[in-house]
Write an enzyme that holds these catalytic residues in place. Structure first.
Site, PDB file in Angstrom:
ATOM      1  N   ILE A 147       0.837  -1.196   0.000  1.00  0.00           N
ATOM      2  CA  ILE A 147       0.000   0.000   0.000  1.00  0.00           C
ATOM      3  C   ILE A 147       0.873   1.249   0.000  1.00  0.00           C
ATOM      4  O   ILE A 147       1.713   1.440   0.888  1.00  0.00           O
ATOM      5  CB  ILE A 147      -0.939  -0.002   1.216  1.00  0.00           C
ATOM      6  CG1 ILE A 147      -1.946  -1.157   1.099  1.00  0.00           C
ATOM      7  CG2 ILE A 147      -1.673   1.325   1.343  1.00  0.00           C
ATOM      8  CD1 ILE A 147      -2.836  -1.324   2.319  1.00  0.00           C
ATOM      9  N   CYS A 148       0.676   2.108  -1.018  1.00  0.00           N
ATOM     10  CA  CYS A 148       1.392   3.378  -1.164  1.00  0.00           C
ATOM     11  C   CYS A 148       2.903   3.110  -1.137  1.00  0.00           C
ATOM     12  O   CYS A 148       3.404   2.343  -1.952  1.00  0.00           O
ATOM     13  CB  CYS A 148       0.949   4.352  -0.066  1.00  0.00           C
ATOM     14  SG  CYS A 148       1.542   6.051  -0.321  1.00  0.00           S
ATOM     15  N   GLN A 149       3.630   3.719  -0.219  1.00  0.00           N
ATOM     16  CA  GLN A 149       5.064   3.457  -0.123  1.00  0.00           C
ATOM     17  C   GLN A 149       5.328   1.974   0.114  1.00  0.00           C
ATOM     18  O   GLN A 149       6.327   1.422  -0.357  1.00  0.00           O
ATOM     19  CB  GLN A 149       5.668   4.281   1.015  1.00  0.00           C
ATOM     20  CG  GLN A 149       7.169   4.127   1.160  1.00  0.00           C
ATOM     21  CD  GLN A 149       7.688   4.759   2.436  1.00  0.00           C
ATOM     22  OE1 GLN A 149       7.036   4.713   3.481  1.00  0.00           O
ATOM     23  NE2 GLN A 149       8.861   5.369   2.360  1.00  0.00           N
ATOM     24  N   GLY A 151       3.780  -0.332  -1.262  1.00  0.00           N
ATOM     25  CA  GLY A 151       3.760  -0.933  -2.587  1.00  0.00           C
ATOM     26  C   GLY A 151       5.114  -0.842  -3.263  1.00  0.00           C
ATOM     27  O   GLY A 151       5.559  -1.790  -3.931  1.00  0.00           O
TER      28      GLY A 151
END
Length: 354
Positions: A147-149, A151
């Site tokens: 998720i986000c960073q 990811g």
């Protein structure tokens, strides 16, 4: 004829309703119970330094999939956003599809952690969590959801350890960090990151939090509090609002050396696109990602613009690449009612088919 027609009786009624909501709101705020951080039952199964690995309880009547799912969240903010309330929980939605869900909670780094590097996070912490899952389940591979960073972390991990990842899901994940219109990236291009880290050691979470809020200052720091008046007379909506406020301002400090490398390698050098990201003694090359990839992005995302995520297409060697566009924002992709109906079930279905 006046351009604005204000009837005295309607104005009086509006003022009365406004005062009533404020009065009821004060009572609801004073009576609000302690704000919980995550609603789904879970157990700590592994810990190391500040990190805790949680396993979520499988609901009754559901047979979990044999390959466990490990969620890798960002270092910024706290992972209970994925489990913020009963009817707005990505975790609950994944469990309902049969996923055996684990999540890494990075904790709160302090000055003792300032020297932790990206290599420590990727080839150390994440790799040992994956090994724990493989041993506990008797498997050779896990599914990753970044998720986000987180990811970006998951992409790096999968590129360096492709034999350990069966399927990879990336959500609102930056890949091209220098797309047009990326305001956050534009801001950081000329920041002296070395000076910041050398001066402060760890980067204060509060500093980053206000940086993110400044990207949309009117809506994120003003308008939402004006709109809050309309929900103050509903105790449940008040509590949900307070949950979000708690999460927004619950911002861990960032380990200095990791922050230095991440900003310089990705925001300033665009490492996934241009190469040159070295962890340990190996360079990260997304062509080493060969597993199926589901890339999910939000069309109204102001932190990770859609084009920043869509850049992943064609950069890996996966022959099974899928994109899912969500008509919402960076946070709505986890907490909106539409996301509960569309995004989470789609992730579960995609994983179950593989």
């Amino acid at each position: 004829m006046f351009p604005i027609d204000i009837r005295p009786d309607k104005l009086a009624q509006e003022m009365f309703d406004y005062s009533r909501k404020l009065g009821q709101g004060m009572e609801n705020l004073l009576n609000a119970e302690a704000i919980d951080t995550g609603v789904s039952p879970k157990q700590a199964v592994y810990s190391e330094d500040k990190l805790t690995l949680y396993r979520y309880d499988t609901p009754d009547g559901i047979e979990p999939q044999p390959v466990p799912l490990l969620i890798v969240y960002a270092l910024v903010n706290r992972p209970y956003m994925t489990d913020i309330q009963e009817d707005r929980s990505t975790i609950k939605g994944l469990l309902a599809t049969g996923q055996d869900v684990y999540l890494i909670d990075w904790g709160y780094p302090d000055q003792a952690d300032r020297a932790i590097t990206l290599d420590d996070y990727i080839n150390g912490y994440i790799d040992r969590c994956v090994d724990h899952l493989c041993e506990a389940h008797g498997v050779d591979q896990v599914n990753l959801l970044g998720i986000c960073q987180g990811g970006a972390f998951s992409l790096m991990y999968t590129a360096l350890h492709p034999e350990k990842v069966r399927n990879l899901v990336t959500m609102v994940t930056p890949v091209d960090f220098q797309t047009p219109g990326n305001l956050l990236s534009a801001w950081v291009q000329n920041v002296d990151i070395d000076l910041a880290v050398d001066t402060m050691g760890n980067i204060p979470g509060e500093l980053l939090n206000w940086t993110f809020l400044s990207l949309k200052p009117f809506s994120l720091t003003g308008q939402k509090y004006i709109n809050m008046v309309d929900l103050l007379d509903d105790p449940d909506k008040v509590k949900n609002f307070l949950r979000m406020e708690k999460w927004i301002f619950d911002s861990p400090d960032q380990a200095g050396e990791t922050f230095r490398q991440f900003i310089k390698d990705f925001y300033q050098r665009n490492g996934f696109i241009n190469g040159g990201v070295v962890l340990g003694e190996r360079e990260v090359n997304l062509k080493d990602v060969t597993c199926p990839v589901l890339n999910i992005f939000a069309l109204q995302d102001h932190l990770v613009p859609p084009d920043a995520s869509k850049a992943l297409k064609g950069l890996t060697s996966s022959t099974d690449y899928t994109e899912l566009a969500f008509p919402g924002g960076h946070i709505g992709i986890y907490v909106s009612g539409k996301a509960q109906k569309e995004v989470t079930p789609a992730i579960g279905k995609w994983l179950n088919e593989r």
